[in-house]
Design an enzyme around this catalytic site. Structure first.
Site, PDB file in Angstrom:
ATOM      1  N   HIS A 181     -35.638   7.868   8.574  1.00 36.99           N
ATOM      2  CA  HIS A 181     -35.722   8.732   7.394  1.00 36.99           C
ATOM      3  C   HIS A 181     -35.511  10.206   7.759  1.00 36.99           C
ATOM      4  O   HIS A 181     -36.150  11.095   7.187  1.00 36.99           O
ATOM      5  CB  HIS A 181     -37.099   8.547   6.743  1.00 36.99           C
ATOM      6  CG  HIS A 181     -37.137   8.796   5.268  1.00 36.99           C
ATOM      7  ND1 HIS A 181     -37.118  10.059   4.724  1.00 36.99           N
ATOM      8  CD2 HIS A 181     -37.213   7.937   4.219  1.00 36.99           C
ATOM      9  CE1 HIS A 181     -37.198   9.969   3.399  1.00 36.99           C
ATOM     10  NE2 HIS A 181     -37.255   8.687   3.071  1.00 36.99           N
ATOM     11  N   GLU A 307     -30.186   6.830   4.724  1.00 30.82           N
ATOM     12  CA  GLU A 307     -31.058   5.799   5.258  1.00 30.82           C
ATOM     13  C   GLU A 307     -30.342   4.447   5.301  1.00 30.82           C
ATOM     14  O   GLU A 307     -30.311   3.714   4.324  1.00 30.82           O
ATOM     15  CB  GLU A 307     -32.317   5.682   4.402  1.00 30.82           C
ATOM     16  CG  GLU A 307     -33.070   6.987   4.210  1.00 30.82           C
ATOM     17  CD  GLU A 307     -34.058   6.915   3.059  1.00 30.82           C
ATOM     18  OE1 GLU A 307     -34.857   5.962   3.015  1.00 30.82           O
ATOM     19  OE2 GLU A 307     -34.008   7.791   2.174  1.00 30.82           O
TER      20      GLU A 307
END
Length: 343
Positions: A181, A307
């Site tokens: 992330h 992501e």
């Protein structure tokens, strides 16, 4: 007091700060990557801009600040990243109730998810260019079945590739969907002026709670079409798309084209700094999040996430690629971030 550990190879910078471990990877091109064991996170990526090492990601100055982080900065997210509707899924005729930490939903694995764990640094793996961290997630952890054994290896190459290798094994069938992330800004003040190209022909429709509806939509003739480079800021602020406007930008899961691993799935470019980031992955999808909810010491849109992951909501949408890992299988996924000067 910060101490230099004595059980690592010469030339490797390895710091112990209470329970926090920091490993600094480096190469001969003046590129450095800091990894911390809390959440198996990327704390920093520095790459030369006009000869000066420049931060490519958004992060905190101190490692201790990550202990109270709510934004998953640089974190490993799991056991299942993104959202599971109602925090529930059914497997082999049994329904499982998970930790609910996003309204009624399970986000990034629950309240005590992998981003909030102290991962073990495998001392024997630490070099000036690589480190492996491991974690055991016990049966019933956040409601998930099975004991999951995980390892993550970060490796920095001499040609400026940062690779992330996820490996996992379980003793009971369980959903697994891991991602990193990191928030990228490529050395700019925010992500608004960055240009994004993504090899994606479709995206997953999602509702106001960011739950996948099960519909897979074409990007054609829409503001989700990044097959040619487009300005992030111009797109999200001039759009008439209802979902992008409701979310104040992008927070959507894109289906990646089934192209060879050697071809990048996304390319992020800073024209100002003449830097490009290419993302390579064997994951099936990518969540694009442009950081609207960043606040406190950060500002909205100060960094953006790419992501790489499986389809979000696969646990409750049987026509999506499965996230279920069985005891006879090994979870093995890879993400590579390649940084280049385009000057």
């Amino acid at each position: 007091m910060t101490q230099l550990a004595t059980d690592v190879k010469a030339g490797t910078e390895f710091k112990r700060v209470n329970q926090l471990d920091t490993i600094v990877l480096s190469n001969g091109n003046n590129m450095t990557v800091e990894i911390i064991n809390f959440g198996a996170r990327i704390k920093s990526i520095k790459f030369p801009v006009h000869g000066k090492p420049t931060e490519m990601t958004l992060g905190y100055e101190s490692s201790h600040e990550y202990l109270a982080d709510d934004f998953y900065l640089g974190a490993t997210c799991g056991r299942v990243c993104n959202r599971i509707a109602g925090g529930k899924f059914e497997l082999a005729g049994r329904q499982y109730q998970l930790s609910q930490n996003d309204g009624d939903n399970c986000l990034h694995g629950g309240t005590d998810n992998f981003a909030r764990r102290m991962w073990k640094v495998r001392r024997e793996t630490v070099t000036n260019s690589s480190v492996t961290l491991s974690l055991i997630s016990p049966n019933g952890d956040q409601g998930f079945p099975g004991t999951l054994n995980l390892s993550i290896t970060y490796q920095l190459s001499e040609d400026n590739l940062l690779s992330i290798q996820f490996i996992g094994n379980t003793d009971l069938a369980t959903p697994v969907n891991l991602t990193n992330h990191a928030y990228f800004n490529l050395g700019e003040h925010d992500c608004q002026s960055l240009y994004l190209q993504m090899m994606s022909s479709a995206f997953l429709e999602s509702n106001a709670e960011n739950i996948a509806t099960g519909n897979i939509l074409s990007v054609n003739q829409s503001d989700y079409n990044f097959r040619s480079p487009a300005s992030i800021g111009e797109r999200q602020h001039n759009t008439e798309d209802e979902s992008i406007n409701a979310k104040n930008g992008y927070d959507h899961c894109f289906v990646l084209d089934n192209t060879p691993f050697e071809q990048p799935k996304a390319i992020l470019t800073s024209l100002k700094n003449q830097i490009s980031l290419s993302v390579y992955t064997d994951q099936a999808a990518m969540q694009l999040y442009t950081g609207y909810y960043l606040n406190g010491q950060f500002n909205a849109y100060q960094g953006m996430c790419l992501e790489a992951q499986n389809y979000t909501g696969a646990e409750n949408n049987q026509h999506f690629p499965s996230t279920i890992l069985k005891p006879s299988q090994q979870y093995k996924r890879k993400i590579i971030y390649k940084f280049e000067s385009i000057a």
